[in-house]
Design an enzyme around this catalytic site. Structure first.
Site, PDB file in Angstrom:
ATOM      1  N   TYR A 385      95.608  35.091  95.172  1.00  0.00           N
ATOM      2  CA  TYR A 385      94.938  34.847  94.313  1.00  0.00           C
ATOM      3  C   TYR A 385      93.139  34.412  95.987  1.00  0.00           C
ATOM      4  O   TYR A 385      93.233  33.625  96.364  1.00  0.00           O
ATOM      5  CB  TYR A 385      93.787  33.932  93.371  1.00  0.00           C
ATOM      6  N   ASP A 387      90.215  32.691  94.740  1.00  0.00           N
ATOM      7  CA  ASP A 387      89.602  32.812  93.420  1.00  0.00           C
ATOM      8  C   ASP A 387      87.431  32.307  93.753  1.00  0.00           C
ATOM      9  O   ASP A 387      87.493  32.594  92.655  1.00  0.00           O
ATOM     10  CB  ASP A 387      89.382  31.502  93.309  1.00  0.00           C
ATOM     11  N   ALA A 388      86.995  32.395  94.741  1.00  0.00           N
ATOM     12  CA  ALA A 388      85.711  32.856  94.870  1.00  0.00           C
ATOM     13  C   ALA A 388      84.935  34.168  95.161  1.00  0.00           C
ATOM     14  O   ALA A 388      85.065  34.695  93.847  1.00  0.00           O
ATOM     15  CB  ALA A 388      84.911  32.095  96.025  1.00  0.00           C
ATOM     16  N   GLY A 392      84.663  34.606  90.963  1.00  0.00           N
ATOM     17  CA  GLY A 392      83.643  34.053  91.679  1.00  0.00           C
ATOM     18  C   GLY A 392      83.377  32.831  91.112  1.00  0.00           C
ATOM     19  O   GLY A 392      83.705  32.230  89.988  1.00  0.00           O
ATOM     20  N   TYR A 475      94.051  27.264  87.027  1.00  0.00           N
ATOM     21  CA  TYR A 475      93.318  26.092  88.439  1.00  0.00           C
ATOM     22  C   TYR A 475      91.775  25.452  87.708  1.00  0.00           C
ATOM     23  O   TYR A 475      91.193  26.280  87.072  1.00  0.00           O
ATOM     24  CB  TYR A 475      92.458  26.744  89.205  1.00  0.00           C
TER      25      TYR A 475
END
Length: 505
Positions: A385, A387-388, A392, A475
Site C-alpha cells: 500500500y 496509503d497517501a 489520500g 489502519y
C-alpha cells in the site's frame, strides 16, 4: 344502567383519542440522517462517496445506534482566501470545474471527465515569505484528471480563466477518487465467474464485501495502459469486523476505468472462513456480551476520558482567518489536504529574549506511508500500500470525535475536497487544535535548605497539538504536530488498527 352506559361511552372515547394520537404521531415521524448525495458512479446499492468503504452488492441493515443529529455546520460557501497558502474555497473549486469542463477536449463529453486532484498551485516560496497581510498573489490551481482512459495535468488560472496543459508523468497513475473506490467495491459482483465462486463457498451474496486493495502492474493484461487493481473479499455475517473473516484465496483483477473484471483467481476453496464470534469491536456489541459489566470482551476496562477543562479565560491559542494559528510565541499556517491530510506551513517562533521572529519550518507534511506486507503467496503478494499517494490521507480522514479524539477545549477545522465530478464537499471536524498538559514538568529548580533561600520554581509542560486521523481500511493513523514552548516541533504518528487476518487450511 345509565351509569354503565356512560362508563362504556367514556371508555370508547378514550380508546378513540389514543388511536388518533397514535396515527398523528406516526404520520409526522420523519426519517433522519438521509444522505441524498448521489455518486456519479452509482453501483445500484445505494452507495455514495460518504458510504462505508466496504459497501457491497446489497444494502445491509446497520444495527449500530445512530448518533443524535448534530447542529448544522458551515457549508463554507462564503469563505474567501486570506493567506497565499489558504486552500481552494468552494467558490474557487466551482470556478475551476467550469473552466475544466469547457476546456477541449473535455468539452466534447464533460461527463467522461474524472477529477482525481484539484488543489491550490502554491506561489513560489520567496513570494510567500515576502507577503504581508493584504492583497494576495494570483490564485491558481493544478488539476489531475482522467479523460477517456488518459491522464492529464493542467494549470488553472482562476482569475484569468485560462487552462494550460502541463507535462504528465511518464509512468504511474493519479490518486484514486472516493467515487472510484466505491464503484470498485461493487465491480466484482457483475462477473459470473466471481459469483459462482461465492456460491461454491456457501456464502450468502448479501454478506459479501469487497475492497480494492492495490493498484499496480500485473503482467501482460495491462498492455495498452490499463489501470488495474486487485480486490479481496470478506464475509460480514455476524460482525462489523469483516477483516477477521476473509474469503481466503479469492482475488479479483479489475480494470479501474471500465470496472470490467479482467481475471478471477480462486485458490482457497478448501479454506474455511473464520468464525465471527468475539470479533466485533463496537462498544454496543461489547455491551451485549454475556460477560458485560465484568470485563471488556477485548481485555480492557472502560475508562472515562478526563475532560481537560480549559482555563476560565478560554484556550491559550487563537485561530485567525480560519488557518493562522498563534500560541506561546508560535505562529503557523494550518490546512487540510486531500493527499497529505494536513499541511503545516510558515512555522515561526518568537525569541523570548530578543523578541525576534525565527523561522523554523517553511512546509511540513506526510509525503508517503508505504506498507508492504511482504507475503509472497498468490493472495497476498500485491498488498503493497501507498496509503497517501494511492488512497489520500485527507480523503480517508474521518470526523474527529469530541472528548475521545480531542479534549473539550479543542478547536476544529473542516476540509473542503473535490469529488470525481469536480464538485466540492466538506469533511467536517477533520483537524483539531488543542493545548495538551499531561502532568509533566517542563523545567524546575528548588534551592537546598542549606542556602537559606526558600525557592521552589516549576514550569508545567504545556504543548500545542494539531491532530488529524486517517482511516485507511483496517489502519487508523493519528497524526500529531506538537509545538513546544522551547521552540521544538515533534511529529508523532501512532497507529491504531484491526488485524488483517490470513486464514489457512
Amino acid at each position: 344502567m345509565d351509569y354503565s352506559t356512560s362508563l362504556l361511552r367514556l371508555t370508547f372515547l378514550a380508546l378513540g383519542a389514543a388511536l388518533v394520537l397514535l396515527v398523528v404521531r406516526s404520520a409526522f415521524r420523519l426519517p433522519h440522517d438521509i444522505d441524498d448525495t448521489a455518486s456519479i458512479f452509482d453501483d445500484g446499492a445505494g452507495c455514495t462517496r460518504f458510504s462505508p468503504w466496504a459497501c457491497g452488492r446489497q444494502r445491509r441493515t446497520d444495527t449500530t445506534p445512530k448518533p443524535k443529529p448534530s447542529p448544522a455546520r458551515s457549508s463554507h460557501e462564503s469563505d474567501v482566501p486570506r493567506h497565499p497558502l489558504d486552500p481552494l474555497t468552494v467558490t474557487e473549486i466551482n470556478r475551476a470545474r467550469e473552466l475544466l469542463r469547457a476546456h477541449p477536449p473535455f468539452a466534447s463529453s464533460p461527463s467522461s471527465l474524472a477529477v482525481h486532484e484539484l488543489a491550490l498551485d502554491e506561489p513560489e516560496k520567496p513570494v510567500v515569505r515576502r507577503w504581508r497581510k493584504g492583497a494576495l498573489p494570483p490564485r491558481r490551481a493544478v488539476a489531475v484528471v482522467r479523460f477517456r482512459g488518459e491522464s492529464h495535468v493542467l494549470a488553472v488560472d482562476l482569475e484569468a480563466g485560462a487552462v494550460t496543459p502541463l507535462p504528465a508523468p511518464a509512468s504511474g497513475y493519479p490518486t484514486m477518487t472516493m467515487d472510484e473506490q466505491r464503484a470498485l467495491c461493487a465491480a466484482p459482483f457483475s462477473d459470473p465467474a466471481f459469483n459462482a465462486s461465492i456460491r461454491r463457498r456457501g456464502v450468502r451474496m448479501g454478506d459479501v464485501a469487497c475492497l480494492p486493495i492495490s493498484p499496480g502492474w500485473y503482467g501482460p493484461a495491462e498492455d495498452g495502459g490499463r489501470r488495474l487493481i486487485k480486490s479481496q473479499c470478506f464475509s460480514t455475517e455476524g460482525t462489523a469486523n469483516f477483516y477477521m473473516r476473509p474469503i481466503e484465496g479469492l482475488t479479483v483483477l479489475v480494470d479501474m476505468d471500465t470496472r470490467e473484471v479482467v481475471h478471477v483467481s480462486d485458490r482457497g476453496a478448501g479454506i474455511p472462513i473464520p468464525a465471527a464470534k468475539n470479533t466485533d469491536y463496537r462498544r454496543a456489541a461489547d455491551d451485549d456480551h454475556e460477560d458485560a459489566g465484568k470485563q471488556s470482551t477485548f481485555g480492557y476496562q472502560t475508562v472515562r476520558a478526563p475532560s481537560m477543562e480549559p482555563a476560565p479565560e478560554g484556550p491559550g491559542f487563537e485561530v485567525e482567518d480560519g488557518h493562522t494559528v498563534r500560541w506561546a510565541g508560535w505562529e503557523f499556517h494550518l490546512k487540510a489536504d486531500a493527499r497529505a491530510g494536513m499541511i503545516v506551513s510558515c512555522a515561526a517562533v518568537q525569541d523570548p529574549s530578543t523578541g525576534a521572529r525565527r523561522e523554523v519550518m517553511y512546509k511540513g507534511m506526510a509525503s508517503e506511508l508505504f506498507v508492504p506486507y511482504m507475503d509472497p503467496t498468490e493472495a497476498w503478494y500485491f498488498k503493497t500500500y501507498m496509503d497517501a499517494g494511492e488512497y489520500g490521507f485527507g480523503l480517508q480522514a474521518m470526523p474527529l470525535v469530541p472528548l475521545n479524539d480531542c479534549p473539550r477545549h479543542a478547536r476544529y477545522m473542516d476540509g473542503v475536497f473535490v469529488a470525481a465530478d469536480g464538485r466540492p464537499y466538506v469533511r467536517e471536524n477533520m483537524i483539531c487544535v488543542f493545548e495538551r498538559y499531561a502532568g509533566d514538568i517542563a523545567w524546575r529548580h528548588s534551592e537546598s535548605p542549606i542556602t537559606g533561600m526558600d525557592i521552589r520554581e516549576s514550569r508545567p509542560k504545556v504543548t500545542l497539538v494539531a491532530r488529524m486521523a486517517a482511516s485507511v481500511a483496517n489502519y487508523d493513523y493519528i497524526m500529531d504536530w506538537e509545538f513546544q514552548m522551547d521552540g521544538l516541533i515533534r511529529i508523532k504518528v501512532p497507529s491504531s488498527f484491526i488485524s488483517f487476518l490470513s486464514s489457512h487450511d
